[in-house]
Design an enzyme around this catalytic site. Sequence first.
Site, mmCIF file in Angstrom:
data_model
loop_
_atom_site.group_PDB
_atom_site.id
_atom_site.type_symbol
_atom_site.label_atom_id
_atom_site.label_comp_id
_atom_site.label_asym_id
_atom_site.label_seq_id
_atom_site.Cartn_x
_atom_site.Cartn_y
_atom_site.Cartn_z
ATOM 1 N N GLU A 1 -3.651 -18.555 -15.297
ATOM 2 C CA GLU A 1 -3.479 -19.853 -16.271
ATOM 3 C C GLU A 1 -3.488 -19.573 -17.800
ATOM 4 O O GLU A 1 -3.806 -18.456 -18.082
ATOM 5 C CB GLU A 1 -4.735 -20.560 -15.932
ATOM 6 C CG GLU A 1 -6.134 -20.049 -16.021
ATOM 7 C CD GLU A 1 -7.142 -20.856 -15.300
ATOM 8 O OE1 GLU A 1 -7.148 -21.033 -14.017
ATOM 9 O OE2 GLU A 1 -7.978 -21.648 -15.736
ATOM 10 N N CYS B 1 -10.615 -10.483 -12.725
ATOM 11 C CA CYS B 1 -11.307 -9.844 -13.767
ATOM 12 C C CYS B 1 -12.387 -9.135 -13.105
ATOM 13 O O CYS B 1 -13.154 -9.525 -12.198
ATOM 14 C CB CYS B 1 -11.997 -10.749 -14.743
ATOM 15 S SG CYS B 1 -12.670 -9.906 -16.262
ATOM 16 N N GLU C 1 -10.062 -8.917 -18.915
ATOM 17 C CA GLU C 1 -10.528 -8.312 -19.815
ATOM 18 C C GLU C 1 -9.247 -7.414 -20.727
ATOM 19 O O GLU C 1 -8.710 -6.507 -19.839
ATOM 20 C CB GLU C 1 -11.473 -7.451 -19.314
ATOM 21 C CG GLU C 1 -11.835 -6.397 -20.376
ATOM 22 C CD GLU C 1 -12.504 -6.836 -21.829
ATOM 23 O OE1 GLU C 1 -13.039 -7.988 -21.938
ATOM 24 O OE2 GLU C 1 -11.892 -6.176 -22.587
ATOM 25 N N SER D 1 -17.636 -10.860 -27.215
ATOM 26 C CA SER D 1 -18.345 -11.532 -26.333
ATOM 27 C C SER D 1 -19.654 -10.902 -26.174
ATOM 28 O O SER D 1 -19.900 -10.032 -25.534
ATOM 29 C CB SER D 1 -17.491 -11.977 -25.234
ATOM 30 O OG SER D 1 -16.435 -12.445 -25.139
ATOM 31 N N HIS E 1 -22.917 -12.757 -26.658
ATOM 32 C CA HIS E 1 -23.572 -13.365 -25.886
ATOM 33 C C HIS E 1 -25.213 -13.548 -25.589
ATOM 34 O O HIS E 1 -25.761 -14.194 -24.940
ATOM 35 C CB HIS E 1 -23.051 -13.719 -24.567
ATOM 36 C CG HIS E 1 -21.640 -14.240 -24.408
ATOM 37 N ND1 HIS E 1 -20.866 -15.027 -25.287
ATOM 38 C CD2 HIS E 1 -20.393 -13.873 -23.596
ATOM 39 C CE1 HIS E 1 -19.576 -15.028 -25.166
ATOM 40 N NE2 HIS E 1 -19.368 -14.407 -23.940
ATOM 41 N N ASN F 1 -18.905 -24.380 -20.897
ATOM 42 C CA ASN F 1 -18.190 -25.281 -20.109
ATOM 43 C C ASN F 1 -18.904 -25.137 -18.739
ATOM 44 O O ASN F 1 -18.755 -24.163 -18.200
ATOM 45 C CB ASN F 1 -16.640 -24.812 -19.935
ATOM 46 C CG ASN F 1 -15.884 -25.592 -21.021
ATOM 47 O OD1 ASN F 1 -15.897 -26.856 -21.245
ATOM 48 N ND2 ASN F 1 -14.835 -24.851 -21.553
ATOM 49 N N CYS G 1 -12.599 -21.230 -18.572
ATOM 50 C CA CYS G 1 -11.784 -19.829 -18.409
ATOM 51 C C CYS G 1 -11.979 -19.596 -16.834
ATOM 52 O O CYS G 1 -12.989 -19.559 -16.360
ATOM 53 C CB CYS G 1 -12.706 -18.820 -19.119
ATOM 54 S SG CYS G 1 -11.610 -17.029 -18.723
HETATM 55 N N1 SAH Z 1 -12.966 -10.676 -21.030
HETATM 56 C C1 SAH Z 1 -12.618 -11.092 -22.618
HETATM 57 C C2 SAH Z 1 -11.659 -12.442 -22.576
HETATM 58 C C3 SAH Z 1 -12.058 -13.509 -21.651
HETATM 59 S S1 SAH Z 1 -13.145 -14.448 -21.647
HETATM 60 C C4 SAH Z 1 -14.153 -11.360 -23.056
HETATM 61 O O1 SAH Z 1 -14.966 -11.449 -22.368
HETATM 62 O O2 SAH Z 1 -14.230 -11.842 -24.300
HETATM 63 C C5 SAH Z 1 -13.177 -15.375 -23.179
HETATM 64 C C6 SAH Z 1 -14.424 -16.007 -23.649
HETATM 65 O O3 SAH Z 1 -14.884 -17.111 -22.770
HETATM 66 C C7 SAH Z 1 -15.467 -15.041 -23.331
HETATM 67 O O4 SAH Z 1 -16.238 -14.980 -24.755
HETATM 68 C C8 SAH Z 1 -16.279 -15.709 -22.170
HETATM 69 O O5 SAH Z 1 -17.473 -14.770 -22.274
HETATM 70 C C9 SAH Z 1 -16.184 -17.089 -22.349
HETATM 71 N N2 SAH Z 1 -16.278 -17.961 -21.335
HETATM 72 C C10 SAH Z 1 -16.234 -17.493 -19.967
HETATM 73 N N3 SAH Z 1 -16.556 -18.659 -19.101
HETATM 74 C C11 SAH Z 1 -16.893 -19.604 -20.080
HETATM 75 C C12 SAH Z 1 -17.376 -20.952 -19.945
HETATM 76 N N4 SAH Z 1 -17.432 -21.311 -18.600
HETATM 77 N N5 SAH Z 1 -17.717 -21.824 -20.873
HETATM 78 C C13 SAH Z 1 -17.412 -21.233 -22.141
HETATM 79 N N6 SAH Z 1 -16.950 -20.113 -22.393
HETATM 80 C C14 SAH Z 1 -16.793 -19.062 -21.201
#
Ligand code: SAH
Length: 338
Positions: free
Chosen positions: A89, A109, A157, A211, A213, A287, A330
């Site tokens: 997507e 992933c 990723e 990321s 977190h 989200n 995502c």
């Molecule tokens: N794998 C990469 C890129 C894809 S995820 C990474 O980890 O950065 C892109 C971003 O969306 C990341 O920061 C991830 O942690 C975040 N993400 C994943 N699920 C999410 C959600 N439900 N709500 C908000 N951000 C989310």
Amino acid sequence: MNNFFNYSKDDLTKLFTEAGKNKFLATQIYEWVYQKKVYDIDCFSNVKKENREYLKNNFSFDFIKIEKVEEDTDVKKFLFRLLDGQKIEAVLMYHDYGKSICISSQVGCNMGCRFCESGRLKKVRDLQTFEMVEQIILVSSYIQDRIDSVVIMGIGEPFDNYDNIINFLKVINDPKSLAIGARHITISTCGIVPKIREFADFPLQVNLAISLHAPSDEIRKSIMPIANAYSLKEIMDAVDYYYDKTSRRVTIEYIMLKGINDSEKQANMLADLLHGKNLYVNLIPYNETNNLNFKASDKKQIDIFYDILKRRGIDVTVRRKFGTKISAACGQLRSKEM
Ligand code: SAH
């Protein structure tokens, strides 16, 4: 037979030169394909018949397909079907400063972040360059308009698909192709340290986001398995190295998860970790998904967290939330489909 959209202009020129063709052939074809959007080789009227035959024998223009679109006022979400039936997507967002697309880099992933919907479905395979380029071409053609910026934050990723990503960046950045300026491209990684270092040598001025977190290894390990491979110290060292080499400021992404990483104490821990570094923090409202273990932080708590970072001299913003009505987290659309 190889998909045309896998080729940067340099690679194409090299290939043609090796095949004894005129080196301008690459420029001519780039013009047909990217400017005129003509994908039928027989229609390349300024290309000699002999060269058209050569192209037909060597390149395909097969497209992935848009299978479903969910629309809201400021966001559109696209589900694609790949040539082998796999699904990915992309999300188009309308900002004040233009339109940006968030693309996928893999089918599934393997990083397994606990809060993330994409990671619930393991990686099936990497995306090839053309499958990433075509996400942009198809969405742009769907809205009949140019897309200004690209973020690689969809499913996957990107640093686990490094070579295809590098090639993709070269293709879309070319002024004669999609002409997406490097400063309008952001690549987001969960923190694969050796690749952050390798990316420091990549010549284009692409933005890098990490990321993070969590403000400690302990918390990070409880939500992101990759934290068992690389510590926060190793990530911060790689970020310093990246800044030394590129003078480009890294963005630190920080999802706000209620009761997990959003306390005042944790804000101070994060400020300690990032203190004195030339970085930029993006707080991301979570989200919510079907996973009941994770809830979004309250707006008030995000404000408190933000204020602490600000007061401690950290450059910080809160990310605007898009598409809550249409499952824009995502990987949500894909996992719903499967
Ligand atoms: N794998 C990469 C890129 C894809 S995820 C990474 O980890 O950065 C892109 C971003 O969306 C990341 O920061 C991830 O942690 C975040 N993400 C994943 N699920 C999410 C959600 N439900 N709500 C908000 N951000 C989310």
